[in-house]
Each structure stands twice: as C-alpha cells, then as structure tokens.
Design a protein around this motif. Structure first.
Motif, PDB file in Angstrom:
ATOM      1  N   ARG A   1       0.834  -1.206   0.000  1.00  0.00           N
ATOM      2  CA  ARG A   1       0.000   0.000   0.000  1.00  0.00           C
ATOM      3  C   ARG A   1       0.872   1.261   0.000  1.00  0.00           C
ATOM      4  O   ARG A   1       0.529   2.270  -0.627  1.00  0.00           O
ATOM      5  CB  ARG A   1      -0.978  -0.025   1.172  1.00  0.00           C
ATOM      6  CG  ARG A   1      -1.947  -1.198   1.079  1.00  0.00           C
ATOM      7  CD  ARG A   1      -3.185  -1.071   1.920  1.00  0.00           C
ATOM      8  NE  ARG A   1      -4.016  -2.268   1.783  1.00  0.00           N
ATOM      9  CZ  ARG A   1      -4.829  -2.498   0.750  1.00  0.00           C
ATOM     10  NH1 ARG A   1      -4.940  -1.592  -0.213  1.00  0.00           N
ATOM     11  NH2 ARG A   1      -5.551  -3.618   0.691  1.00  0.00           N
TER      12      ARG A   1
ATOM     13  N   ALA B   1       2.074   1.534  -3.553  1.00  0.00           N
ATOM     14  CA  ALA B   1       0.999   2.051  -4.407  1.00  0.00           C
ATOM     15  C   ALA B   1       0.860   3.562  -4.252  1.00  0.00           C
ATOM     16  O   ALA B   1       0.634   4.277  -5.245  1.00  0.00           O
ATOM     17  CB  ALA B   1      -0.318   1.356  -4.070  1.00  0.00           C
ATOM     18  N   ARG B   2       0.995   4.053  -3.043  1.00  0.00           N
ATOM     19  CA  ARG B   2       0.900   5.493  -2.823  1.00  0.00           C
ATOM     20  C   ARG B   2       2.039   6.232  -3.538  1.00  0.00           C
ATOM     21  O   ARG B   2       1.819   7.249  -4.224  1.00  0.00           O
ATOM     22  CB  ARG B   2       0.946   5.807  -1.328  1.00  0.00           C
ATOM     23  CG  ARG B   2       0.741   7.288  -1.020  1.00  0.00           C
ATOM     24  CD  ARG B   2       0.837   7.602   0.463  1.00  0.00           C
ATOM     25  NE  ARG B   2       2.192   7.413   0.970  1.00  0.00           N
ATOM     26  CZ  ARG B   2       2.578   6.407   1.731  1.00  0.00           C
ATOM     27  NH1 ARG B   2       1.714   5.468   2.092  1.00  0.00           N
ATOM     28  NH2 ARG B   2       3.817   6.306   2.157  1.00  0.00           N
TER      29      ARG B   2
ATOM     30  N   ARG C   1       3.853   5.156  -6.106  1.00  0.00           N
ATOM     31  CA  ARG C   1       3.716   5.029  -7.561  1.00  0.00           C
ATOM     32  C   ARG C   1       2.580   5.913  -8.086  1.00  0.00           C
ATOM     33  O   ARG C   1       2.672   6.474  -9.182  1.00  0.00           O
ATOM     34  CB  ARG C   1       3.468   3.572  -7.935  1.00  0.00           C
ATOM     35  CG  ARG C   1       4.612   2.626  -7.603  1.00  0.00           C
ATOM     36  CD  ARG C   1       5.785   2.785  -8.523  1.00  0.00           C
ATOM     37  NE  ARG C   1       5.542   2.141  -9.819  1.00  0.00           N
ATOM     38  CZ  ARG C   1       6.452   2.082 -10.795  1.00  0.00           C
ATOM     39  NH1 ARG C   1       7.646   2.655 -10.640  1.00  0.00           N
ATOM     40  NH2 ARG C   1       6.168   1.484 -11.936  1.00  0.00           N
ATOM     41  N   SER C   2       1.521   6.060  -7.309  1.00  0.00           N
ATOM     42  CA  SER C   2       0.427   6.944  -7.727  1.00  0.00           C
ATOM     43  C   SER C   2       0.900   8.386  -7.797  1.00  0.00           C
ATOM     44  O   SER C   2       0.478   9.153  -8.673  1.00  0.00           O
ATOM     45  CB  SER C   2      -0.759   6.809  -6.776  1.00  0.00           C
ATOM     46  OG  SER C   2      -1.376   5.538  -6.917  1.00  0.00           O
TER      47      SER C   2
ATOM     48  N   TYR D   1       1.112   6.534 -11.829  1.00  0.00           N
ATOM     49  CA  TYR D   1       0.766   5.177 -12.232  1.00  0.00           C
ATOM     50  C   TYR D   1      -0.649   4.760 -11.831  1.00  0.00           C
ATOM     51  O   TYR D   1      -1.094   3.682 -12.222  1.00  0.00           O
ATOM     52  CB  TYR D   1       1.776   4.177 -11.650  1.00  0.00           C
ATOM     53  CG  TYR D   1       3.135   4.240 -12.314  1.00  0.00           C
ATOM     54  CD1 TYR D   1       3.439   3.425 -13.399  1.00  0.00           C
ATOM     55  CD2 TYR D   1       4.103   5.129 -11.865  1.00  0.00           C
ATOM     56  CE1 TYR D   1       4.675   3.488 -14.016  1.00  0.00           C
ATOM     57  CE2 TYR D   1       5.352   5.201 -12.479  1.00  0.00           C
ATOM     58  CZ  TYR D   1       5.631   4.381 -13.552  1.00  0.00           C
ATOM     59  OH  TYR D   1       6.863   4.458 -14.172  1.00  0.00           O
TER      60      TYR D   1
ATOM     61  N   ALA E   1      -1.897   3.571  -9.047  1.00  0.00           N
ATOM     62  CA  ALA E   1      -1.701   2.231  -8.495  1.00  0.00           C
ATOM     63  C   ALA E   1      -2.685   1.934  -7.369  1.00  0.00           C
ATOM     64  O   ALA E   1      -3.154   2.834  -6.662  1.00  0.00           O
ATOM     65  CB  ALA E   1      -0.273   2.076  -7.981  1.00  0.00           C
ATOM     66  N   GLU E   2      -2.982   0.649  -7.204  1.00  0.00           N
ATOM     67  CA  GLU E   2      -3.854   0.191  -6.124  1.00  0.00           C
ATOM     68  C   GLU E   2      -3.484  -1.246  -5.761  1.00  0.00           C
ATOM     69  O   GLU E   2      -2.783  -1.934  -6.502  1.00  0.00           O
ATOM     70  CB  GLU E   2      -5.325   0.269  -6.544  1.00  0.00           C
ATOM     71  CG  GLU E   2      -5.653  -0.573  -7.763  1.00  0.00           C
ATOM     72  CD  GLU E   2      -7.111  -0.452  -8.185  1.00  0.00           C
ATOM     73  OE1 GLU E   2      -7.975  -0.797  -7.354  1.00  0.00           O
ATOM     74  OE2 GLU E   2      -7.366  -0.038  -9.326  1.00  0.00           O
ATOM     75  N   VAL E   3      -3.974  -1.675  -4.608  1.00  0.00           N
ATOM     76  CA  VAL E   3      -3.697  -3.021  -4.112  1.00  0.00           C
ATOM     77  C   VAL E   3      -5.018  -3.718  -3.815  1.00  0.00           C
ATOM     78  O   VAL E   3      -5.915  -3.128  -3.205  1.00  0.00           O
ATOM     79  CB  VAL E   3      -2.843  -2.978  -2.828  1.00  0.00           C
ATOM     80  CG1 VAL E   3      -2.589  -4.395  -2.298  1.00  0.00           C
ATOM     81  CG2 VAL E   3      -1.526  -2.258  -3.081  1.00  0.00           C
TER      82      VAL E   3
ATOM     83  N   PHE F   1      -1.098  -6.203  -7.247  1.00  0.00           N
ATOM     84  CA  PHE F   1      -0.609  -4.826  -7.312  1.00  0.00           C
ATOM     85  C   PHE F   1      -0.925  -4.329  -8.721  1.00  0.00           C
ATOM     86  O   PHE F   1      -0.415  -4.856  -9.704  1.00  0.00           O
ATOM     87  CB  PHE F   1       0.893  -4.768  -7.037  1.00  0.00           C
ATOM     88  CG  PHE F   1       1.433  -3.367  -6.959  1.00  0.00           C
ATOM     89  CD1 PHE F   1       1.272  -2.611  -5.822  1.00  0.00           C
ATOM     90  CD2 PHE F   1       2.105  -2.805  -8.037  1.00  0.00           C
ATOM     91  CE1 PHE F   1       1.760  -1.317  -5.741  1.00  0.00           C
ATOM     92  CE2 PHE F   1       2.594  -1.515  -7.977  1.00  0.00           C
ATOM     93  CZ  PHE F   1       2.431  -0.764  -6.826  1.00  0.00           C
TER      94      PHE F   1
ATOM     95  N   GLU G   1      -1.461  -1.279 -11.640  1.00  0.00           N
ATOM     96  CA  GLU G   1      -1.151   0.061 -12.128  1.00  0.00           C
ATOM     97  C   GLU G   1      -2.053   0.338 -13.320  1.00  0.00           C
ATOM     98  O   GLU G   1      -1.918  -0.297 -14.371  1.00  0.00           O
ATOM     99  CB  GLU G   1       0.321   0.182 -12.483  1.00  0.00           C
ATOM    100  CG  GLU G   1       1.211   0.066 -11.253  1.00  0.00           C
ATOM    101  CD  GLU G   1       2.677   0.315 -11.509  1.00  0.00           C
ATOM    102  OE1 GLU G   1       3.372   0.738 -10.566  1.00  0.00           O
ATOM    103  OE2 GLU G   1       3.135   0.077 -12.645  1.00  0.00           O
TER     104      GLU G   1
END
Length: 222
Positions: free
Chosen positions: A141, A144-145, A147-148, A152, A154-156, A165, A167
C-alpha cells in the motif's frame, strides 16, 4: 509532487468534472455500463449517457454490447487509445529522443547500465519511504501510494492468500514501448523493495496490449 491528469474535454464546471470522473473510473475499472457509472457517480443513468455520447464524439470512449439477464443487451463503455492523452505521459517526446541518443552512444550494454542506475536510484528512494520491517500488505500500500504520486494510478487488492498490485496507467508507456528494459527493471525494483521471500509475477501488461499492468504478489515461491 503528484502528477495531475491533463485538463480534458474543454469543459469547465460541473459537466467537465463529471466527465473527468467518468474517464477516471473507466481507466481504473475497465468497461462499465451506464447504470454502474451512475451508481458510482450518484447521478442519473440518463445524465451519464449524455456525457458518454459527448465523450464518444471526441473519440475518447467506445462501447460494445453484452447480454444481461433481463432486457436488451447493455452497452459497456471503455476508453480508447485516444484517451491516453488525458493522463500524464512524462514528457514522452523528450524521453524517446534521449533513449535513441543513449542507445546510439552507449550500445545495448551501456543502455542497460543506465537502466540499472535508474532502478537503483528508484529503489533507494522507495526504501526510504517504505519500512523494510513492515508487513507485506503495508509495503504494497505504501508502494501504491508512491507510484500513484508518479502517475501510475496504483492500487492493491487481495486475491486469496496473495495480493494484486495494479497500475492503471503507465506515464512512461512511450519509453517502455521502445525500450523493454524499463519494464524488466521495474519488475526487479518491486522485488527488491518488497524484500526477500516475496514473489512478484506480472499477469497483465500495458505494453503487450492490456489496459493495465497487474502483478501477483505472493509470499514464498509461486
């Protein structure tokens, strides 16, 4: 600094906000019908359809018909490739020019050294923000934060005992299309950040024609 989506559609105010929300939902979720979009956005299906037809005129969305339990087939809407322009591309034209110049100057082995150096710098930056002692889900998580913030989206998601994971956008897609090393070094980057005993396997790939990149993350061997 978080990369923002480009101002889309030439619309201001409520209409523009709703259309941006539709575009973002289709980017994150894939194909949806107008009823599902209406529920998520808390507006009427008729209002959603009006926005969708406006987006269709701009060649940003398209649809196919799918059977439903009752009534006529439903239209499921999805983004077109033209919609990619609404999302950050990380200076694609300059990036492509630099990749070409480095390839000519340094050759394949030199280019790989550049990619490895980039991945090493990213890894150090990520590890500074993602504690090595954190549980796997917390690491994902946090990743993801980060990369966002880089664009990207991103989420999990949990997938049984594993994690997905995801994107939903690739801001370096133009570069990755001409230099596959970006994708292979990113896979190694994720493995290094998530730590030993974790397996990361890519199951969907934007460069291969999928709408998103998906990585299945498990503890131990696949």
């Amino acid at each position: 600094m978080c990369m923002k989506e480009r101002e889309p559609l030439g619309e201001r105010g409520t209409e523009g906000k709703t259309r941006r929300a539709i575009v973002r939902l289709l980017k994150q979720e894939g194909a949806l019908d107008s009823a599902a979009l209406a529920r998520r956005l808390k507006v009427t299906p008729m209002a959603v359809r009006q926005h969708l037809y406006a987006l269709q005129k701009e060649k940003l969305v398209t649809h196919d018909e799918r059977p439903v339990p009752l009534g006529r087939p439903a239209k499921f809407w999805q983004l077109t490739r033209d919609a990619d322009r609404l999302f950050p591309e990380a200076y694609a034209e300059l990036t492509l020019a630099l990749i070409g110049a480095m390839g000519e100057s340094f050759g394949p082995s030199g280019m790989q050294k550049v990619l490895d150096a980039r991945a090493a710098a990213q890894g150090a930056a990520y590890r500074a923000r993602i504690p090595a002692s954190a549980p796997l889900e917390k690491k994902l998580r946090d990743l993801a934060r980060v990369r966002s913030e880089e664009g990207y989206m991103a989420e999990v998601r949990r997938d049984g005992d594993a994690f997905l994971f995801i994107e939903n956008h690739c801001p370096i897609c133009a570069a990755a299309n001409v230099c596959q090393g970006f994708c292979s070094t990113e896979l190694d980057l994720f493995k290094s950040v998530l730590g030993p005993g974790v397996t990361v396997a890519r199951s969907e790939h934007i460069v291969s024609g999928d709408r998103r990149c998906v990585y299945r993350v498990t503890r131990g061997a696949v």
